[in-house]
Design a protein around this motif. Structure first.
Motif, PDB file in Angstrom:
ATOM      1  N   PHE B  98       0.593  -1.178  -0.106  1.00  0.00           N
ATOM      2  CA  PHE B  98      -0.084  -0.102  -0.086  1.00  0.00           C
ATOM      3  C   PHE B  98       0.883   1.045  -0.016  1.00  0.00           C
ATOM      4  O   PHE B  98       0.377   2.318   0.180  1.00  0.00           O
ATOM      5  CB  PHE B  98      -0.972   0.012   1.313  1.00  0.00           C
ATOM      6  CG  PHE B  98      -1.779  -1.028   1.149  1.00  0.00           C
ATOM      7  CD1 PHE B  98      -1.939  -2.150   1.993  1.00  0.00           C
ATOM      8  CD2 PHE B  98      -2.907  -1.331   0.314  1.00  0.00           C
ATOM      9  CE1 PHE B  98      -2.685  -3.084   2.249  1.00  0.00           C
ATOM     10  CE2 PHE B  98      -3.812  -2.226  -0.044  1.00  0.00           C
ATOM     11  CZ  PHE B  98      -3.680  -3.072   1.153  1.00  0.00           C
ATOM     12  N   TYR B  99       2.197   1.009  -0.010  1.00  0.00           N
ATOM     13  CA  TYR B  99       2.897   2.208  -0.014  1.00  0.00           C
ATOM     14  C   TYR B  99       2.563   3.131  -1.584  1.00  0.00           C
ATOM     15  O   TYR B  99       3.292   4.197  -1.685  1.00  0.00           O
ATOM     16  CB  TYR B  99       4.388   1.909  -0.051  1.00  0.00           C
ATOM     17  CG  TYR B  99       4.740   1.448   1.315  1.00  0.00           C
ATOM     18  CD1 TYR B  99       5.777   0.957   1.648  1.00  0.00           C
ATOM     19  CD2 TYR B  99       3.937   1.559   2.474  1.00  0.00           C
ATOM     20  CE1 TYR B  99       6.173   0.647   3.189  1.00  0.00           C
ATOM     21  CE2 TYR B  99       4.011   1.126   3.808  1.00  0.00           C
ATOM     22  CZ  TYR B  99       5.168   0.706   3.985  1.00  0.00           C
ATOM     23  OH  TYR B  99       5.336   0.053   5.385  1.00  0.00           O
ATOM     24  N   GLU B 100       2.148   2.584  -2.482  1.00  0.00           N
ATOM     25  CA  GLU B 100       2.286   3.286  -4.029  1.00  0.00           C
ATOM     26  C   GLU B 100       0.858   2.692  -4.624  1.00  0.00           C
ATOM     27  O   GLU B 100       0.431   1.641  -4.414  1.00  0.00           O
ATOM     28  CB  GLU B 100       3.184   2.745  -4.505  1.00  0.00           C
ATOM     29  CG  GLU B 100       3.604   3.591  -6.031  1.00  0.00           C
ATOM     30  CD  GLU B 100       4.847   3.206  -6.501  1.00  0.00           C
ATOM     31  OE1 GLU B 100       5.711   2.738  -6.181  1.00  0.00           O
ATOM     32  OE2 GLU B 100       4.897   3.725  -7.800  1.00  0.00           O
ATOM     33  N   GLN B 101       0.256   3.565  -5.323  1.00  0.00           N
ATOM     34  CA  GLN B 101      -0.728   3.348  -6.182  1.00  0.00           C
ATOM     35  C   GLN B 101      -0.150   3.845  -7.522  1.00  0.00           C
ATOM     36  O   GLN B 101       0.577   4.646  -7.866  1.00  0.00           O
ATOM     37  CB  GLN B 101      -1.951   4.201  -5.755  1.00  0.00           C
ATOM     38  CG  GLN B 101      -2.788   3.699  -4.804  1.00  0.00           C
ATOM     39  CD  GLN B 101      -3.815   4.337  -4.913  1.00  0.00           C
ATOM     40  OE1 GLN B 101      -4.490   4.905  -5.754  1.00  0.00           O
ATOM     41  NE2 GLN B 101      -4.563   4.395  -3.438  1.00  0.00           N
TER      42      GLN B 101
END
Lengths: 115, 112
Positions: B98-101
């Motif tokens: 979830f650190y990046e989309q």
């Protein structure tokens, strides 16, 4: 609800110089992430840099660095040695640690790098 | 680059017609999102999905519905398009931590 404010609709900078883009946010959360995304004329969204709120050290990625002031709820992006390819729309974004990990974006700042 | 495609890339439609936009991923990621981009507003979340048949509303969900029958596909439907839905629509997937989309290339929709 969280809000993200980018107060500079447009900015310009000379090639090779340094520019700082501003971002403030409003939240009551303690655990969250902050991001800067770049959107060039191609429209592709590109992650530039990420900051975890629990980290005191400011994130850096090559020519890009942030000034994260948690108490002031400020998250500015500094671009050093600006290049023509940095011309783009830049978005600041906030994400809570939980609750679907949804991004909340600011309105964006158009940066133009001049030769 | 994350394997995200959107179709169509451009569409012009008339007010009152139904429209479906498709997002397809090859990453097998659980979370998928639909955003719309409008001048002065940045990107705003419409709906998101946290698994097959599991969806929830975002900030600007009125007039939109979504479906996810397979992990790789997330559909956005405008049941009866209005001119206020003229926008650029982006699909995104969340990295497992979830650190990046990761974003798709976007769909420009014009409702006349």
């Amino acid at each position: 609800a969280q809000t993200v404010t980018q107060s500079q609709p447009e900015m310009s900078v000379q090639e090779a110089e340094t520019v700082t883009l501003s971002c403030t946010y409003d939240t009551s959360e303690n655990n969250y992430y902050l991001f800067w995304y770049k959107q060039p004329p191609s429209r592709q969204m590109i992650l530039v840099i990420r900051q975890e709120a629990y980290k005191q050290q400011n994130a850096t990625e090559n020519r890009f660095s942030v000034n994260f002031q948690k108490a002031a709820k400020s998250f500015s992006l500094k671009i050093s040695d600006s290049q023509l390819g940095d011309t783009a729309m830049y978005f600041c974004a906030f994400m809570k640690h939980v609750d679907g990990n949804k991004l909340v974006f600011g309105a964006g700042t158009i940066l133009r790098v001049k030769s | 680059d994350a394997g995200i495609t959107q179709s169509p890339r451009h569409k012009v439609t008339e007010t009152g017609t139904p429209v479906t936009l498709r997002c397809h991923q090859t990453e097998n990621h659980r979370y998928m999102y639909w955003y719309r981009q409008d001048p002065g507003h940045g990107l705003r979340l419409i709906h998101y999905s946290y698994g097959v048949k599991d969806t929830d509303k975002g900030e600007v969900s009125d007039g939109y519905s979504v479906s996810r029958s397979k992990t790789e596909d997330f559909l956005l439907t405008l049941e009866s398009a209005t001119s206020s839905q003229t926008s650029v629509y982006f699909c995104a997937i969340a990295s497992p931590n979830f650190y990046e989309q990761y974003f798709g290339p976007g769909t420009r929709l014009t409702v006349t």
